[in-house]
Design an enzyme around this catalytic site. Structure first.
Site, short mmCIF file in Angstrom:
data_model
loop_
_atom_site.label_atom_id
_atom_site.label_comp_id
_atom_site.label_asym_id
_atom_site.label_seq_id
_atom_site.Cartn_x
_atom_site.Cartn_y
_atom_site.Cartn_z
N CYS A 129 3.50 2.89 4.94
CA CYS A 129 3.19 4.31 4.83
C CYS A 129 1.69 4.50 4.98
O CYS A 129 0.91 4.04 4.13
CB CYS A 129 3.66 4.86 3.48
SG CYS A 129 3.10 6.54 3.19
N HIS B 251 -9.52 5.10 9.75
CA HIS B 251 -8.59 3.97 9.56
C HIS B 251 -7.18 4.32 9.97
O HIS B 251 -6.45 3.50 10.53
CB HIS B 251 -8.62 3.50 8.10
CG HIS B 251 -7.89 4.41 7.17
ND1 HIS B 251 -8.48 5.52 6.60
CD2 HIS B 251 -6.60 4.41 6.76
CE1 HIS B 251 -7.59 6.14 5.85
NE2 HIS B 251 -6.45 5.50 5.93
N TRP C 153 0.87 -1.19 0.00
CA TRP C 153 0.00 0.00 0.00
C TRP C 153 0.91 1.24 0.00
O TRP C 153 1.84 1.30 0.79
CB TRP C 153 -0.89 -0.01 1.24
CG TRP C 153 -2.04 0.95 1.19
CD1 TRP C 153 -1.98 2.29 1.26
CD2 TRP C 153 -3.44 0.61 1.10
NE1 TRP C 153 -3.23 2.84 1.21
CE2 TRP C 153 -4.16 1.84 1.11
CE3 TRP C 153 -4.15 -0.59 1.00
CZ2 TRP C 153 -5.54 1.89 1.03
CZ3 TRP C 153 -5.54 -0.53 0.93
CH2 TRP C 153 -6.22 0.70 0.95
N ARG D 11 9.80 12.31 2.73
CA ARG D 11 10.55 11.44 3.66
C ARG D 11 11.01 10.13 3.01
O ARG D 11 11.61 9.28 3.67
CB ARG D 11 9.66 11.14 4.88
CG ARG D 11 9.54 12.35 5.78
CD ARG D 11 8.29 12.33 6.65
NE ARG D 11 8.21 13.55 7.46
CZ ARG D 11 7.83 14.74 7.01
NH1 ARG D 11 7.49 14.89 5.75
NH2 ARG D 11 7.80 15.79 7.81
N THR E 222 -11.64 8.92 6.95
CA THR E 222 -12.22 8.07 8.00
C THR E 222 -11.18 7.83 9.10
O THR E 222 -10.09 8.39 9.07
CB THR E 222 -12.70 6.74 7.40
OG1 THR E 222 -11.57 6.06 6.85
CG2 THR E 222 -13.74 6.96 6.33
N PHE F 14 11.04 0.58 13.67
CA PHE F 14 9.76 1.18 13.27
C PHE F 14 9.97 2.03 12.01
O PHE F 14 10.51 3.14 12.08
CB PHE F 14 9.22 2.03 14.41
CG PHE F 14 7.83 2.56 14.17
CD1 PHE F 14 6.73 1.75 14.33
CD2 PHE F 14 7.64 3.88 13.77
CE1 PHE F 14 5.44 2.24 14.09
CE2 PHE F 14 6.37 4.37 13.53
CZ PHE F 14 5.27 3.55 13.70
N1 RBF Z 1 -2.49 0.51 4.41
C1 RBF Z 1 -1.39 1.29 4.35
O1 RBF Z 1 -0.27 0.79 4.43
N2 RBF Z 1 -1.51 2.66 4.23
C2 RBF Z 1 -2.72 3.28 4.16
O2 RBF Z 1 -2.76 4.51 4.03
C3 RBF Z 1 -3.87 2.47 4.20
N3 RBF Z 1 -5.10 3.03 4.14
C4 RBF Z 1 -6.21 2.24 4.26
C5 RBF Z 1 -7.48 2.81 4.26
C6 RBF Z 1 -8.61 2.02 4.41
C7 RBF Z 1 -9.95 2.67 4.42
C8 RBF Z 1 -8.47 0.62 4.56
C9 RBF Z 1 -9.68 -0.26 4.74
C10 RBF Z 1 -7.22 0.04 4.53
C11 RBF Z 1 -6.08 0.83 4.39
N4 RBF Z 1 -4.81 0.26 4.37
C12 RBF Z 1 -3.71 1.06 4.33
C13 RBF Z 1 -4.64 -1.20 4.30
C14 RBF Z 1 -4.45 -1.88 5.65
O3 RBF Z 1 -3.14 -1.62 6.15
C15 RBF Z 1 -4.61 -3.41 5.47
O4 RBF Z 1 -3.74 -3.86 4.48
C16 RBF Z 1 -6.03 -3.81 5.11
O5 RBF Z 1 -6.97 -3.22 5.96
C17 RBF Z 1 -6.21 -5.36 5.17
O6 RBF Z 1 -5.94 -5.84 6.48
#
Ligand code: RBF
Length: 155
Positions: free
Chosen positions: A81, A89, A23, A128, A87, A114
């Site tokens: 990151c 999250h 992600w 960064r 929301t 970390f």
């Molecule tokens: N994972 C990240 O590494 N960075 C994010 O900014 C990020 N934003 C997310 C936003 C939402 C609404 C959701 C549902 C998940 C997000 N995730 C993000 C993924 C999260 O770390 C994880 O991979 C999933 O929720 C599956 O467990």
């Protein structure tokens, strides 16, 4: 620029794990690459670097645990990151991941670095993870320092 000062660090013979979230990979992959460069510069052998991809930051804790248990690494760098959205999250994942990584530090004998950026904007994340201010390099150096501390006897 804020940065960590390191004495000369020696990485020969160490096994280092890197767990990296896909992600926001435009940010996390350059961080991973700078981390690998730091390990190479310090003498860590290429086949002693174990890179594990995971979907998102929430999964880096499990990925780090996997590297500790299956690859028997001397330290792990956990890279992700999180960018704040509309929301909640961001808050939930950031809190869970920082607690999860700290729990690995306290409950295993393997240090976990970390490397999760928690940014309010994409611009902050880019600043960064690119060029001179790429934090991944210092995270690699931190892993070597902590791995050597783990292995130190009677010092
Ligand atoms: N994972 C990240 O590494 N960075 C994010 O900014 C990020 N934003 C997310 C936003 C939402 C609404 C959701 C549902 C998940 C997000 N995730 C993000 C993924 C999260 O770390 C994880 O991979 C999933 O929720 C599956 O467990």
């Amino acid at each position: 620029m804020k940065e960590i000062h390191f004495e000369k660090i020696e990485g020969k013979g160490l096994k280092i794990g890197i767990v990296v979230a896909r992600w926001n990979s435009a940010v996390t992959y350059p961080l991973r690459d700078a981390c690998i460069k730091a390990l190479e510069d310090a003498g860590v052998e290429t086949d002693h670097v174990f890179v594990q991809d995971v979907p998102g930051s929430y999964e880096v804790v499990y990925g780090a645990k996997h590297l500790i248990e299956q690859k028997h690494v001397d330290a792990v760098v956990a890279i992700g990151c999180l960018i704040k959205g509309e929301t909640m999250h961001f808050e939930y994942i950031a809190e869970a991941v920082s607690q999860g990584l700290m729990t690995l530090n306290t409950d295993t004998s393997v240090p976990v670095i970390f490397g999760v950026l928690t940014c309010l904007t994409e611009e902050q994340a880019t600043a960064r993870s690119k060029g001179e201010n790429n934090h991944g390099y210092a995270w690699g150096q931190s892993a070597i320092e902590m791995a050597n501390l783990k292995n130190a006897k009677n010092q």
